[in-house]
Enzyme design. Structure first.
Site, PDB file in Angstrom:
ATOM      1  N   LYS A  26      33.978  46.870  25.227  1.00 39.88           N
ATOM      2  CA  LYS A  26      33.711  48.240  25.642  1.00 39.88           C
ATOM      3  C   LYS A  26      32.299  48.691  25.229  1.00 39.88           C
ATOM      4  O   LYS A  26      31.682  49.503  25.920  1.00 39.88           O
ATOM      5  CB  LYS A  26      34.781  49.182  25.096  1.00 39.88           C
ATOM      6  CG  LYS A  26      36.134  48.991  25.768  1.00 39.88           C
ATOM      7  CD  LYS A  26      36.044  49.190  27.281  1.00 39.88           C
ATOM      8  CE  LYS A  26      37.389  49.147  27.962  1.00 39.88           C
ATOM      9  NZ  LYS A  26      37.299  49.434  29.422  1.00 39.88           N
ATOM     10  N   VAL A  75      49.217  51.215  37.620  1.00 38.62           N
ATOM     11  CA  VAL A  75      49.867  52.038  36.596  1.00 38.62           C
ATOM     12  C   VAL A  75      48.821  52.881  35.863  1.00 38.62           C
ATOM     13  O   VAL A  75      47.611  52.679  36.000  1.00 38.62           O
ATOM     14  CB  VAL A  75      50.624  51.171  35.544  1.00 38.62           C
ATOM     15  CG1 VAL A  75      51.779  50.429  36.183  1.00 38.62           C
ATOM     16  CG2 VAL A  75      49.667  50.204  34.851  1.00 38.62           C
ATOM     17  N   LEU A 133      41.410  40.198  39.134  1.00 45.98           N
ATOM     18  CA  LEU A 133      40.015  40.490  38.812  1.00 45.98           C
ATOM     19  C   LEU A 133      39.369  39.459  37.902  1.00 45.98           C
ATOM     20  O   LEU A 133      38.152  39.472  37.724  1.00 45.98           O
ATOM     21  CB  LEU A 133      39.904  41.872  38.188  1.00 45.98           C
ATOM     22  CG  LEU A 133      40.203  43.034  39.147  1.00 45.98           C
ATOM     23  CD1 LEU A 133      40.373  44.329  38.373  1.00 45.98           C
ATOM     24  CD2 LEU A 133      39.118  43.176  40.191  1.00 45.98           C
ATOM     25  N   ASN A 153      38.238  50.682  36.707  1.00 47.57           N
ATOM     26  CA  ASN A 153      39.227  51.165  35.748  1.00 47.57           C
ATOM     27  C   ASN A 153      39.945  50.037  35.014  1.00 47.57           C
ATOM     28  O   ASN A 153      40.340  50.199  33.857  1.00 47.57           O
ATOM     29  CB  ASN A 153      40.252  52.036  36.477  1.00 47.57           C
ATOM     30  CG  ASN A 153      41.503  52.246  35.658  1.00 47.57           C
ATOM     31  OD1 ASN A 153      41.515  53.008  34.700  1.00 47.57           O
ATOM     32  ND2 ASN A 153      42.576  51.535  36.011  1.00 47.57           N
ATOM     33  N   TYR A 167      38.150  43.725  21.625  1.00 46.37           N
ATOM     34  CA  TYR A 167      38.255  44.717  22.701  1.00 46.37           C
ATOM     35  C   TYR A 167      37.114  45.720  22.604  1.00 46.37           C
ATOM     36  O   TYR A 167      36.463  46.050  23.607  1.00 46.37           O
ATOM     37  CB  TYR A 167      39.604  45.420  22.624  1.00 46.37           C
ATOM     38  CG  TYR A 167      39.715  46.617  23.539  1.00 46.37           C
ATOM     39  CD1 TYR A 167      39.902  46.464  24.905  1.00 46.37           C
ATOM     40  CD2 TYR A 167      39.625  47.911  23.029  1.00 46.37           C
ATOM     41  CE1 TYR A 167      39.996  47.566  25.751  1.00 46.37           C
ATOM     42  CE2 TYR A 167      39.720  49.016  23.857  1.00 46.37           C
ATOM     43  CZ  TYR A 167      39.912  48.838  25.221  1.00 46.37           C
ATOM     44  OH  TYR A 167      39.998  49.938  26.046  1.00 46.37           O
ATOM     45  N   ILE A 184      46.148  55.138  34.091  1.00 53.98           N
ATOM     46  CA  ILE A 184      44.957  55.875  34.505  1.00 53.98           C
ATOM     47  C   ILE A 184      44.572  55.534  35.937  1.00 53.98           C
ATOM     48  O   ILE A 184      44.246  56.423  36.734  1.00 53.98           O
ATOM     49  CB  ILE A 184      43.788  55.575  33.541  1.00 53.98           C
ATOM     50  CG1 ILE A 184      44.097  56.137  32.150  1.00 53.98           C
ATOM     51  CG2 ILE A 184      42.484  56.153  34.073  1.00 53.98           C
ATOM     52  CD1 ILE A 184      43.101  55.714  31.086  1.00 53.98           C
TER      53      ILE A 184
END
Length: 255
Positions: free
Chosen positions: A165, A16, A66, A92, A161, A18
């Site tokens: 990142k 789904v 993953l 991604n 989160y 990106i």
């Protein structure tokens, strides 16, 4: 993009948003794209759509969790057996849970770290090893990062989160340095979008749909195709050009 025709790209989280948009654009450009996700029904549908639209590439769905390293290693072994190996790796897949630092659940933190950081590292390592053993010296590794990897906003739901990142930001530069030390021309790029109109917020705020909806209606967000176009731009750059990071936001996004 002509030099990539017929070559193999891995796109994680391709079912789904990106990831799906990236997979479709790579197929349009003539690549063999292995799209992985825990559920592959949507990737299979997208693959059929690509065939019907007459794109020169092909999309191969692959089921992979993953958060499980064994499944990642099995996927790379299957890609090697069927297609030789990976020339482009696009990390991604990513997720967010609303788990603040003061009272969040450890399970949510762990899941974010496993997918956003460790899976990215494992896929990167295996992609590099695949390129190295085949003497591929022009491969490309792309991390779909986030503006949350460059600034911390005062929203407790996003702090862990954001930490994952920030890790991706450091890993991107660390990988660039290691690739230079390895004397290879393989490149690495981070792409850091702000708010994108996908299912991401709906999943993060599944317990509060109104909050998720507010994120997509306050102004015009980026579209998944905008990020996919950035990927195509990066892959289209001349082999001597190293693009370190692309930061992209909706025009009206403040931070």
């Amino acid at each position: 993009m002509d030099r990539w025709r017929g070559r193999v790209a891995l796109v994680t989280g391709a079912s789904v948003g990106i990831g799906a948009a990236i997979a479709k654009e790579l197929v349009r450009s003539g690549l063999k794209v292995v799209g992985c996700a825990r559920e592959v029904d949507k990737i299979q549908k997208l693959s059929t759509e690509c065939q019907h639209q007459g794109h020169s590439g092909v999309l191969i769905p692959f089921k992979c969790d993953l958060s499980n390293e064994e499944e990642i290693l099995a996927m790379f072994a299957a890609i090697k057996a069927e297609y030789g190996g990976v020339d482009v790796c696009i990390n991604n897949a990513g997720l967010a849970h609303s788990e603040p630092l003061l009272n969040g659940k450890t399970s949510g933190w762990k899941n974010m770290f496993d997918v956003n950081v460790l899976a990215l590292c494992v896929c990167t390592r295996e992609a590099y090893q695949s390129m190295k053993e085949r003497k591929v010296d022009d491969g490309h590794i792309i991390h779909i990062n986030s503006m949350s990897g460059h600034r911390v906003v005062p929203v407790a739901d996003t702090h862990f989160y954001s930490a994952t990142k920030y890790a991706v930001t450091a890993l991107t530069e660390g990988l660039r340095q290691e690739l230079r030390e390895a004397n290879t021309l393989i490149r690495v790029t981070g792409i850091s979008p702000g708010l994108v109109e996908t299912e991401f917020a709906l999943r993060q705020y599944s317990h509060d749909p109104d909050k998720a909806a507010a994120l997509s209606t306050q102004f015009k967000n980026l579209q998944a195709i905008d990020v996919a176009n950035a990927v195509i731009y990066v892959l289209s750059s001349p082999p001597h050009v190293q693009i370190g990071d692309i930061q992209m936001r909706p025009v009206e996004q403040v931070s």
